[in-house]
Design a protein around this motif. Structure first.
Motif, mmCIF file in Angstrom:
data_model
loop_
_atom_site.group_PDB
_atom_site.id
_atom_site.type_symbol
_atom_site.label_atom_id
_atom_site.label_comp_id
_atom_site.label_asym_id
_atom_site.label_seq_id
_atom_site.Cartn_x
_atom_site.Cartn_y
_atom_site.Cartn_z
ATOM 1 N N GLU A 10 -32.998 57.750 -33.679
ATOM 2 C CA GLU A 10 -34.245 57.196 -34.202
ATOM 3 C C GLU A 10 -34.242 57.253 -35.717
ATOM 4 O OE1 GLU A 10 -38.456 57.858 -32.897
ATOM 5 O OE2 GLU A 10 -37.424 58.752 -31.174
ATOM 6 N N GLU A 12 -36.182 55.160 -39.478
ATOM 7 C CA GLU A 12 -37.199 54.234 -39.986
ATOM 8 C C GLU A 12 -36.546 53.258 -40.947
ATOM 9 O OE1 GLU A 12 -41.100 54.826 -42.622
ATOM 10 O OE2 GLU A 12 -41.229 55.817 -40.651
ATOM 11 N N GLN A 16 -40.682 50.587 -40.257
ATOM 12 C CA GLN A 16 -40.757 50.502 -38.806
ATOM 13 C C GLN A 16 -39.756 51.452 -38.168
ATOM 14 O OE1 GLN A 16 -40.148 46.341 -37.842
ATOM 15 N NE2 GLN A 16 -42.344 45.945 -37.889
ATOM 16 N N LYS A 17 -40.178 52.093 -37.064
ATOM 17 C CA LYS A 17 -39.273 52.963 -36.326
ATOM 18 C C LYS A 17 -38.312 52.130 -35.497
ATOM 19 C CE LYS A 17 -41.945 57.232 -36.005
ATOM 20 N NZ LYS A 17 -42.547 58.237 -35.098
ATOM 21 N N GLN A 18 -37.052 52.497 -35.552
ATOM 22 C CA GLN A 18 -36.034 51.800 -34.782
ATOM 23 C C GLN A 18 -35.145 52.814 -34.070
ATOM 24 O OE1 GLN A 18 -33.946 48.497 -36.504
ATOM 25 N NE2 GLN A 18 -35.493 48.175 -38.066
ATOM 26 N N SER A 187 -34.989 44.964 -23.665
ATOM 27 C CA SER A 187 -36.328 45.014 -24.249
ATOM 28 C C SER A 187 -37.370 44.736 -23.171
ATOM 29 C CB SER A 187 -36.454 43.975 -25.371
ATOM 30 O OG SER A 187 -37.744 43.943 -25.906
ATOM 31 N N HIS A 224 -28.906 48.143 -28.719
ATOM 32 C CA HIS A 224 -30.343 48.048 -28.998
ATOM 33 C C HIS A 224 -31.070 48.009 -27.661
ATOM 34 C CE1 HIS A 224 -29.474 47.260 -33.233
ATOM 35 N NE2 HIS A 224 -28.546 46.414 -32.811
#
Length: 251
Positions: A10, A12, A16-18, A187, A224
């Motif tokens: 994790e 940023e 935005q957190k990714q 996703s 991802h």
């Protein structure tokens, strides 16, 4: 005994957190990392590996799926810190990783500059400078389509172009696990093509998804989205069907 560890990292970016998911493979004699994140991610990789009881000092190889910045940003630092590792990549990726050829991502970004507004252009130019700053790394071993590496229960190389021409996915024979790289992303319970705006050849990318379907996959890991929860084969079918239907409706 062979183990597959997901290193969910994790961070940023742009507020935005990714999350990205490199994969660590481990058996009695080998520790293999699949992709390594952005520049300066070495401490994050070390911390994530330690959660699984593994020290990166045991690394024997790093396999690179393709030369996007979020997959190779820490490659040179890894090699410098752990010089025993063997850097492995698809044969056509070698000059991009070594820096002897301009990154295809830079070429793609440069091609858009003339079409951008004055407000957009500085951001694109900053992105290009960032790509140019990524430290090159020499490849120690090249692999080809359907080549099998004997480690960790067997690793089959699958050439899955589209996102980039030299993109590869990896099939772990013993556990029937597909490490998809950026061939697909997970996703909201679905599989999608990774970053369509950055995919260099959409038709080829869909053919690569069709190729993934020829494998008996029990679990699918995306860089991802991590481990796909659900029926991976059905989700791959749905992805192909959606793009085929869209393609027909556009004609």
């Amino acid at each position: 005994m062979n183990h597959v560890h997901l290193l969910d990292i994790e961070f940023e970016q742009n507020g935005q957190k990714q999350i990205i998911t490199p994969v660590l493979l481990h058996d009695d004699n080998h520790t293999i990392l699949i992709d390594c994140g952005y520049p300066d991610f070495l401490p994050l990789l070390e911390k994530a590996a330690q959660k699984h009881g593994i020290l990166l000092e045991s690394l024997t190889a790093v396999i690179v799926t393709h030369h996007d910045m979020d997959h190779i940003g820490s490659l040179a630092a890894l090699k410098r810190t752990y010089p025993q590792i063997e850097i492995i990549a698809y044969e056509s990726e070698v000059p991009y990783l070594a820096g002897s050829k301009k990154s295809l991502r830079i070429e793609q970004a440069e091609a858009t500059l003339d079409d951008l507004s004055p407000e957009e252009k500085p951001h694109a130019e900053a992105f290009i400078r960032f790509l140019e700053s990524i430290e090159p790394a020499n490849v120690d071993r090249t692999v080809s389509h359907q080549e099998r590496l004997p480690w960790c229960g067997g690793i089959e190389i699958i050439h899955t172009p589209g996102h980039m021409p030299g993109h590869i996915s990896l099939y772990l024979l013993e556990s029937k696990t597909m490490i998809a790289g950026d061939a697909v992303v997970a996703s909201s319970g679905k599989l999608e093509i990774a970053n369509p705006q950055f995919t260099m050849d959409m038709e080829t990318a869909i053919r690569s998804v069709q190729l993934l379907l020829t494998y008996d996959t029990r679990q699918l890991i995306c860089y991802h989205g991590g481990l796909f929860v659900g029926d991976a084969r059905q989700a791959l079918h749905q992805l192909i069907q959606a793009h085929t239907t869209n393609g027909l409706s556009e004609k």
